[in-house]
Design a protein around this motif. Structure first.
Motif, PDB file in Angstrom:
ATOM      1  N   ASP A  65     125.060 -17.409  84.884  1.00  0.00           N
ATOM      2  CA  ASP A  65     123.981 -16.752  85.621  1.00  0.00           C
ATOM      3  C   ASP A  65     122.906 -16.376  84.596  1.00  0.00           C
ATOM      4  OD1 ASP A  65     122.752 -15.468  87.671  1.00  0.00           O
ATOM      5  OD2 ASP A  65     124.051 -13.695  87.649  1.00  0.00           O
ATOM      6  N   PHE A  66     121.772 -17.065  84.646  1.00  0.00           N
ATOM      7  CA  PHE A  66     120.783 -16.922  83.575  1.00  0.00           C
ATOM      8  C   PHE A  66     119.441 -16.430  84.105  1.00  0.00           C
ATOM      9  CE2 PHE A  66     123.557 -20.550  82.372  1.00  0.00           C
ATOM     10  CZ  PHE A  66     124.136 -20.004  81.235  1.00  0.00           C
ATOM     11  N   THR A  67     118.695 -15.715  83.252  1.00  0.00           N
ATOM     12  CA  THR A  67     117.310 -15.397  83.563  1.00  0.00           C
ATOM     13  C   THR A  67     116.457 -16.614  83.177  1.00  0.00           C
ATOM     14  OG1 THR A  67     116.655 -14.580  81.372  1.00  0.00           O
ATOM     15  CG2 THR A  67     117.781 -13.005  82.836  1.00  0.00           C
ATOM     16  N   GLN A  68     115.193 -16.538  83.496  1.00  0.00           N
ATOM     17  CA  GLN A  68     114.308 -17.669  83.160  1.00  0.00           C
ATOM     18  C   GLN A  68     113.703 -17.535  81.755  1.00  0.00           C
ATOM     19  OE1 GLN A  68     113.773 -20.679  84.852  1.00  0.00           O
ATOM     20  NE2 GLN A  68     115.677 -19.797  85.607  1.00  0.00           N
ATOM     21  N   ASP A  69     114.121 -16.511  81.002  1.00  0.00           N
ATOM     22  CA  ASP A  69     113.609 -16.351  79.636  1.00  0.00           C
ATOM     23  C   ASP A  69     114.069 -17.523  78.772  1.00  0.00           C
ATOM     24  OD1 ASP A  69     112.469 -13.912  80.279  1.00  0.00           O
ATOM     25  OD2 ASP A  69     114.345 -12.837  79.893  1.00  0.00           O
ATOM     26  N   VAL A  70     113.110 -17.995  77.983  1.00  0.00           N
ATOM     27  CA  VAL A  70     113.401 -19.165  77.148  1.00  0.00           C
ATOM     28  C   VAL A  70     114.211 -18.732  75.917  1.00  0.00           C
ATOM     29  CG1 VAL A  70     112.262 -20.874  75.656  1.00  0.00           C
ATOM     30  CG2 VAL A  70     111.387 -20.425  77.964  1.00  0.00           C
ATOM     31  N   VAL A  71     115.139 -19.570  75.506  1.00  0.00           N
ATOM     32  CA  VAL A  71     115.893 -19.331  74.266  1.00  0.00           C
ATOM     33  C   VAL A  71     114.987 -19.742  73.099  1.00  0.00           C
ATOM     34  CG1 VAL A  71     117.961 -19.961  72.960  1.00  0.00           C
ATOM     35  CG2 VAL A  71     118.065 -19.790  75.465  1.00  0.00           C
ATOM     36  N   SER A  72     114.822 -18.831  72.133  1.00  0.00           N
ATOM     37  CA  SER A  72     113.867 -19.092  71.052  1.00  0.00           C
ATOM     38  C   SER A  72     114.341 -20.233  70.148  1.00  0.00           C
ATOM     39  CB  SER A  72     113.661 -17.832  70.204  1.00  0.00           C
ATOM     40  OG  SER A  72     114.821 -17.614  69.412  1.00  0.00           O
ATOM     41  N   LYS A  73     113.369 -20.835  69.448  1.00  0.00           N
ATOM     42  CA  LYS A  73     113.717 -21.916  68.513  1.00  0.00           C
ATOM     43  C   LYS A  73     114.675 -21.420  67.438  1.00  0.00           C
ATOM     44  CE  LYS A  73     109.907 -25.150  68.654  1.00  0.00           C
ATOM     45  NZ  LYS A  73     108.635 -25.568  68.075  1.00  0.00           N
ATOM     46  N   MET A  74     114.471 -20.163  67.020  1.00  0.00           N
ATOM     47  CA  MET A  74     115.341 -19.604  65.975  1.00  0.00           C
ATOM     48  C   MET A  74     116.781 -19.476  66.496  1.00  0.00           C
ATOM     49  SD  MET A  74     114.866 -16.411  63.490  1.00  0.00           S
ATOM     50  CE  MET A  74     113.360 -15.754  64.051  1.00  0.00           C
ATOM     51  N   ASP A  75     116.918 -19.058  67.747  1.00  0.00           N
ATOM     52  CA  ASP A  75     118.255 -18.965  68.337  1.00  0.00           C
ATOM     53  C   ASP A  75     118.890 -20.354  68.459  1.00  0.00           C
ATOM     54  OD1 ASP A  75     118.262 -16.222  68.517  1.00  0.00           O
ATOM     55  OD2 ASP A  75     117.720 -16.150  70.642  1.00  0.00           O
ATOM     56  N   VAL A  76     118.109 -21.327  68.881  1.00  0.00           N
ATOM     57  CA  VAL A  76     118.650 -22.696  69.004  1.00  0.00           C
ATOM     58  C   VAL A  76     119.139 -23.164  67.635  1.00  0.00           C
ATOM     59  CG1 VAL A  76     118.096 -25.102  69.520  1.00  0.00           C
ATOM     60  CG2 VAL A  76     117.176 -23.274  70.968  1.00  0.00           C
ATOM     61  N   GLN A  77     118.339 -22.880  66.611  1.00  0.00           N
ATOM     62  CA  GLN A  77     118.717 -23.283  65.256  1.00  0.00           C
ATOM     63  C   GLN A  77     120.041 -22.631  64.839  1.00  0.00           C
ATOM     64  OE1 GLN A  77     117.191 -25.543  63.592  1.00  0.00           O
ATOM     65  NE2 GLN A  77     118.324 -25.376  61.673  1.00  0.00           N
ATOM     66  N   PRO A  95     131.781 -35.799  62.779  1.00  0.00           N
ATOM     67  CA  PRO A  95     131.229 -36.969  63.474  1.00  0.00           C
ATOM     68  C   PRO A  95     130.174 -36.623  64.527  1.00  0.00           C
ATOM     69  CG  PRO A  95     133.320 -36.365  64.459  1.00  0.00           C
ATOM     70  CD  PRO A  95     133.109 -35.412  63.311  1.00  0.00           C
ATOM     71  N   TRP A  96     129.820 -35.372  64.611  1.00  0.00           N
ATOM     72  CA  TRP A  96     128.998 -34.897  65.726  1.00  0.00           C
ATOM     73  C   TRP A  96     127.511 -35.175  65.614  1.00  0.00           C
ATOM     74  CZ3 TRP A  96     132.429 -30.728  63.808  1.00  0.00           C
ATOM     75  CH2 TRP A  96     132.002 -30.225  62.581  1.00  0.00           C
ATOM     76  N   HIS A  97     126.900 -35.215  66.801  1.00  0.00           N
ATOM     77  CA  HIS A  97     125.452 -35.107  66.974  1.00  0.00           C
ATOM     78  C   HIS A  97     125.257 -34.100  68.103  1.00  0.00           C
ATOM     79  CE1 HIS A  97     123.551 -38.444  64.652  1.00  0.00           C
ATOM     80  NE2 HIS A  97     124.802 -38.848  64.622  1.00  0.00           N
ATOM     81  N   PHE A  98     124.118 -33.435  68.096  1.00  0.00           N
ATOM     82  CA  PHE A  98     123.831 -32.424  69.106  1.00  0.00           C
ATOM     83  C   PHE A  98     122.501 -32.771  69.774  1.00  0.00           C
ATOM     84  CE2 PHE A  98     126.428 -30.703  65.777  1.00  0.00           C
ATOM     85  CZ  PHE A  98     127.394 -29.955  66.435  1.00  0.00           C
ATOM     86  N   ILE A  99     122.500 -32.856  71.071  1.00  0.00           N
ATOM     87  CA  ILE A  99     121.244 -33.146  71.773  1.00  0.00           C
ATOM     88  C   ILE A  99     120.805 -31.871  72.483  1.00  0.00           C
ATOM     89  CG2 ILE A  99     120.095 -34.572  73.494  1.00  0.00           C
ATOM     90  CD1 ILE A  99     122.025 -36.795  72.821  1.00  0.00           C
ATOM     91  N   VAL A 100     119.670 -31.354  72.057  1.00  0.00           N
ATOM     92  CA  VAL A 100     119.116 -30.131  72.648  1.00  0.00           C
ATOM     93  C   VAL A 100     118.299 -30.538  73.874  1.00  0.00           C
ATOM     94  CG1 VAL A 100     117.598 -28.157  72.245  1.00  0.00           C
ATOM     95  CG2 VAL A 100     119.021 -29.050  70.368  1.00  0.00           C
ATOM     96  N   ILE A 101     118.647 -29.976  75.006  1.00  0.00           N
ATOM     97  CA  ILE A 101     117.957 -30.328  76.261  1.00  0.00           C
ATOM     98  C   ILE A 101     117.240 -29.081  76.769  1.00  0.00           C
ATOM     99  CG2 ILE A 101     118.227 -31.291  78.578  1.00  0.00           C
ATOM    100  CD1 ILE A 101     120.984 -32.340  77.674  1.00  0.00           C
ATOM    101  N   ASN A 102     115.910 -29.139  76.786  1.00  0.00           N
ATOM    102  CA  ASN A 102     115.151 -28.007  77.336  1.00  0.00           C
ATOM    103  C   ASN A 102     114.117 -28.455  78.359  1.00  0.00           C
ATOM    104  OD1 ASN A 102     113.265 -29.149  75.687  1.00  0.00           O
ATOM    105  ND2 ASN A 102     113.172 -27.468  74.209  1.00  0.00           N
ATOM    106  N   ASP A 103     114.189 -29.711  78.755  1.00  0.00           N
ATOM    107  CA  ASP A 103     113.295 -30.237  79.794  1.00  0.00           C
ATOM    108  C   ASP A 103     113.954 -29.945  81.146  1.00  0.00           C
ATOM    109  OD1 ASP A 103     112.098 -31.815  81.721  1.00  0.00           O
ATOM    110  OD2 ASP A 103     111.781 -33.518  80.380  1.00  0.00           O
ATOM    111  N   PRO A 104     113.296 -29.130  81.988  1.00  0.00           N
ATOM    112  CA  PRO A 104     113.923 -28.753  83.266  1.00  0.00           C
ATOM    113  C   PRO A 104     114.302 -29.972  84.107  1.00  0.00           C
ATOM    114  CG  PRO A 104     111.890 -27.494  82.907  1.00  0.00           C
ATOM    115  CD  PRO A 104     111.979 -28.486  81.785  1.00  0.00           C
ATOM    116  N   ASP A 105     113.502 -31.027  84.067  1.00  0.00           N
ATOM    117  CA  ASP A 105     113.827 -32.210  84.881  1.00  0.00           C
ATOM    118  C   ASP A 105     115.164 -32.814  84.440  1.00  0.00           C
ATOM    119  OD1 ASP A 105     111.537 -31.931  86.307  1.00  0.00           O
ATOM    120  OD2 ASP A 105     110.385 -33.412  85.138  1.00  0.00           O
TER     121      ASP A 105
END
Ligand SMILES: Cc1cc2nc3c(=O)[nH]c(=O)nc-3n(C[C@H](O)[C@H](O)[C@H](O)COP(=O)(O)O)c2cc1C
Length: 169
Positions: A15-27, A44-54
């Motif tokens: 259950d989330f608010t619409q506040d954006v997660v900051s770039k520093m937090d993502v990092q 062996p990992w890669h991480f794909i950051v998804i912030n596009d609502p679509d």
């Protein structure tokens, strides 16, 4: 928050608010993921950051337990690269350790997160591969929905003495 407190009080947040997660937090979340242990230190990992609502909103069309992505502003897909899985077939454990690190880091930072299983469900794997145009050697393991919690479930003590064995069964 110290490490044990984070482990003991973490819960899945859906259950989330619409506040954006900051770039520093993502990092910080990505750093936590990459700090995980891995067999033979293969990482062996890669991480794909998804912030596009679509893109976020497309996931529930093939993932039946991901409706919280209509509210989340961020998700991180933890993947393994077959080309980096050279010495051992431990990619599921490696990526799971990275995923748990992300969950704990999110909680420690006051964010909320939930692990959305992808592998080994064929429809979810295929759905992520198509949605994100993943190369065939990239295997999606888990998607972590992240956001600022609108509500947070209470901590539960799950310690169960009956599941503990000493020096044998
Ligand atoms: C491998 C795995 C897959 C999961 N998949 C989903 C999922 O698809 N959707 C979801 O809402 N939660 C998912 N979860 C979260 C679990 O439902 C949750 O961790 C469990 O109910 C315990 O609750 P807690 O995280 O609040 O302690 C998954 C957790 C794991 C470890």
């Amino acid at each position: 928050m110290d490490t044990l407190e984070a482990i003991y009080t973490r819960r899945s947040v859906r259950d989330f608010t619409q506040d954006v997660v900051s770039k520093m937090d993502v990092q910080d979340l990505l750093k936590a993921g990459m700090q995980a242990p891995s067999a033979k230190n293969e990482r062996p990992w890669h991480f794909i950051v998804i912030n596009d609502p679509d893109v976020l909103h497309a996931v529930p069309s093939f993932h039946p337990h991901a409706k919280m992505l209509f509210d989340a502003t961020l998700a991180i897909l933890v993947c393994s690269d077959r080309r980096l899985e050279l010495k051992r077939a431990s990619w599921i454990q490696d990526c799971s350790a990275a995923t748990e690190n992300i969950l704990l880091a999110a909680h420690a930072k006051g964010l909320g997160a939930v692990w959305l299983g992808v592998f080994p469900d064929a429809d979810r794997v295929q759905g992520m591969q198509t949605l994100l145009a993943l190369p065939p050697e990239i295997r999606p393991m888990a998607l972590v929905a992240v956001g600022h919690p609108a509500s947070r479930p209470e901590a539960i003590d799950r310690y169960d003495e009956s599941r503990v064995h000493y020096n044998g069964w």
